[in-house]
Design a protein around this motif. Structure first.
Motif, PDB file in Angstrom:
ATOM      1  N   UNK A   1      82.903  18.521  17.718  1.00 23.99           N
ATOM      2  CA  UNK A   1      84.328  18.225  17.696  1.00 23.99           C
ATOM      3  C   UNK A   1      84.824  18.227  19.128  1.00 23.99           C
ATOM      4  N   UNK A   2      85.204  17.057  19.600  1.00 26.68           N
ATOM      5  CA  UNK A   2      85.727  16.874  20.960  1.00 26.68           C
ATOM      6  C   UNK A   2      84.801  17.447  22.026  1.00 26.68           C
ATOM      7  N   UNK A   3      83.524  17.173  21.879  1.00 31.29           N
ATOM      8  CA  UNK A   3      82.564  17.600  22.883  1.00 31.29           C
ATOM      9  C   UNK A   3      82.030  19.008  22.704  1.00 31.29           C
ATOM     10  N   UNK A   4      82.590  19.766  21.764  1.00 30.35           N
ATOM     11  CA  UNK A   4      82.095  21.111  21.480  1.00 30.35           C
ATOM     12  C   UNK A   4      81.064  20.997  20.367  1.00 30.35           C
ATOM     13  N   UNK A   5      79.852  21.453  20.642  1.00 25.21           N
ATOM     14  CA  UNK A   5      78.747  21.346  19.694  1.00 25.21           C
ATOM     15  C   UNK A   5      78.534  22.703  19.040  1.00 25.21           C
ATOM     16  N   UNK A   6      78.457  22.699  17.708  1.00 28.35           N
ATOM     17  CA  UNK A   6      78.169  23.925  16.975  1.00 28.35           C
ATOM     18  C   UNK A   6      76.779  23.807  16.364  1.00 28.35           C
ATOM     19  N   UNK A   7      75.922  24.761  16.717  1.00 28.96           N
ATOM     20  CA  UNK A   7      74.587  24.839  16.144  1.00 28.96           C
ATOM     21  C   UNK A   7      74.605  25.918  15.077  1.00 28.96           C
ATOM     22  N   UNK A   8      74.076  25.606  13.910  1.00 20.46           N
ATOM     23  CA  UNK A   8      74.007  26.606  12.847  1.00 20.46           C
ATOM     24  C   UNK A   8      72.684  26.476  12.120  1.00 20.46           C
ATOM     25  N   UNK A   9      72.246  27.592  11.541  1.00 19.85           N
ATOM     26  CA  UNK A   9      70.997  27.603  10.802  1.00 19.85           C
ATOM     27  C   UNK A   9      70.219  28.872  11.090  1.00 19.85           C
ATOM     28  N   UNK A  10      68.946  28.841  10.708  1.00 20.75           N
ATOM     29  CA  UNK A  10      68.088  30.012  10.858  1.00 20.75           C
ATOM     30  C   UNK A  10      66.878  29.669  11.705  1.00 20.75           C
ATOM     31  N   UNK A  11      66.525  30.595  12.599  1.00 17.23           N
ATOM     32  CA  UNK A  11      65.363  30.447  13.464  1.00 17.23           C
ATOM     33  C   UNK A  11      64.511  31.708  13.351  1.00 17.23           C
ATOM     34  N   UNK A  12      63.303  31.651  13.946  1.00 16.53           N
ATOM     35  CA  UNK A  12      62.365  32.759  13.827  1.00 16.53           C
ATOM     36  C   UNK A  12      62.492  33.811  14.924  1.00 16.53           C
ATOM     37  N   UNK A  13      63.023  33.415  16.090  1.00 17.37           N
ATOM     38  CA  UNK A  13      63.080  34.379  17.192  1.00 17.37           C
ATOM     39  C   UNK A  13      64.292  34.118  18.086  1.00 17.37           C
ATOM     40  N   UNK A  14      64.590  35.129  18.891  1.00 15.79           N
ATOM     41  CA  UNK A  14      65.678  35.012  19.866  1.00 15.79           C
ATOM     42  C   UNK A  14      65.332  33.965  20.922  1.00 15.79           C
ATOM     43  N   UNK A  15      64.061  33.809  21.229  1.00 17.83           N
ATOM     44  CA  UNK A  15      63.613  32.807  22.198  1.00 17.83           C
ATOM     45  C   UNK A  15      63.972  31.403  21.703  1.00 17.83           C
ATOM     46  N   UNK A  16      63.815  31.143  20.413  1.00 16.68           N
ATOM     47  CA  UNK A  16      64.170  29.837  19.853  1.00 16.68           C
ATOM     48  C   UNK A  16      65.676  29.595  19.938  1.00 16.68           C
TER      49      UNK A  16
END
Length: 114
Positions: A73-88
């Protein structure tokens, strides 16, 4: 033939109202905008920016298989979901920030429960 002037005047009245209607509706036609930008250009609309971010995330071998959603939204990107590690999470944020046109990144990524 007494009705000829009457018919002509009615026709002129109808034409006088119909012509502006056609002119105004012709001006309301939408134009197609290009949805893909060249690699060096900055994305200007949200849909194009989201596509570019998704493309960048899929290009990274460590992030390709993760179930992440991208919303913009207006250049602001929201990432959501599940990952396996903090590094990801950090890698996904770095890749997203590297896409031209991204103003900021909102992180809604979570670690998967073990």
């Amino acid at each position: 033939m007494r009705n000829a002037p009457y018919i002509k005047s009615r026709l002129l009245i109808v034409a006088a109202f119909a012509l502006p209607a056609f002119v105004f509706t012709n001006g309301c036609k939408s134009t197609a905008t290009p949805s893909v930008t060249a690699p060096g250009e900055i994305a200007t609309d949200d849909a194009t920016l989201a596509a570019r971010v998704k493309q960048a995330l899929v290009a990274d071998p460590g992030l390709r298989s993760l179930p992440m959603s991208v919303a913009t939204y207006r250049g602001v990107v929201q990432l959501s979901g599940y990952v396996d590690s903090e590094v990801q999470i950090q890698k996904a944020l770095a890749v997203t920030r590297g896409v031209p046109g991204v103003q900021s990144v909102s992180n809604d990524l979570h670690l998967r429960p073990q």
